[in-house]
Design a protein around this motif. Sequence first.
Motif, PDB file in Angstrom:
ATOM      1  N   PHE A 150       0.818  -1.204   0.000  1.00  0.00           N
ATOM      2  CA  PHE A 150       0.000   0.000   0.000  1.00  0.00           C
ATOM      3  C   PHE A 150       0.858   1.262   0.000  1.00  0.00           C
ATOM      4  CE2 PHE A 150      -2.693   3.219   2.146  1.00  0.00           C
ATOM      5  CZ  PHE A 150      -3.755   3.219   1.261  1.00  0.00           C
ATOM      6  N   ALA A 185       1.369   3.559  -2.997  1.00  0.00           N
ATOM      7  CA  ALA A 185       0.374   4.547  -3.443  1.00  0.00           C
ATOM      8  C   ALA A 185       1.043   5.849  -3.854  1.00  0.00           C
ATOM      9  CB  ALA A 185      -0.641   4.811  -2.324  1.00  0.00           C
ATOM     10  N   THR A 204      -4.477  -0.909  -4.060  1.00  0.00           N
ATOM     11  CA  THR A 204      -3.725   0.333  -3.887  1.00  0.00           C
ATOM     12  C   THR A 204      -3.933   1.262  -5.073  1.00  0.00           C
ATOM     13  OG1 THR A 204      -2.047  -0.851  -2.609  1.00  0.00           O
ATOM     14  CG2 THR A 204      -1.424   1.296  -3.490  1.00  0.00           C
TER      15      THR A 204
END
Length: 302
Positions: free
Chosen positions: A96, A99, A158
């Motif tokens: 994640f 991102a 994500t």
Amino acid sequence: MNALLYILVVAIWGTTWIAIFLQQGPVPATVSIFWRFAIASITMLTILLLTRRLRSLALRDHLFCILQGCCVFGFNFWCFYTAASWINTGLESVIFSMAVLFNAINSFLFFRQTPPGRFYLAALLGLAGIITLFWDDLQLSGLSSTMLPGILLSALGTYGFSLGNMLSIRHQRRGLETLTTNSWAMLYGTLIIGLIALLRGDNFTPQWTFSYLGALFYLAIFGSVIAFGAYFTLVGRIGASNAAYSTLLFPLVALTLSTIYEGYQWHANAIIGLVLILVGNLVMFARVPAGFIKPRLKMKRA
């Protein structure tokens, strides 16, 4: 103010991954997501109505809120919750953190904001870090195992989150109030994921245990109402790429909790991979703009 919002996002979202782990069990992912955002959206809309802060939106803006709800409060979390049954939630948080790179790419695609030269080095370091981080697990379990689908689902979730960032920028460029668009997007995401659960024939009964309900409350109020509000406010104040800088510290918090509660075992490749990813993200923000510490003030003449 920006620093406070940043700390809130890191502290809350860094711990929500373990709450997702606590919701793993007999309840379908779609149902857990539905109840999480049903509670959150109703709470937000009620607060805005009582305080008279709910602003009216044009039909076109509502359509974009539906799209944002799918990206940020629906399909992306379906990816995350499903992946959590296959890979460690601490490792999900590491993916994640990419991102920040997705936001740079999408900012160029949708708003023609050219990424800085350091983006390419950061992307290379991030990709190398993810491969290194999961290398031992992939060698042990093979590419046909659930490990690779778990990684791909986390990456897809994500990217969905990043698309939601772009929609938030669109809202704020049109002068729309963040809490209003966030609340409607959350409600629409709830309705869509609820419809999917209904069509799948999922049982909407939650698990009546302290750990599940406690995690549900934490994810709904802290992880959704407070953290998403703080994050999208940051997006409007300092930009999507700079707001995504908060994801830099998520893995440190999430992997620490995962080590305690999920029994995650550290190995050399994991440490090297995590360092590469964090360094890659740091490269992206080698020069943090002054607006990150305090908002720009407009000087008025007396």
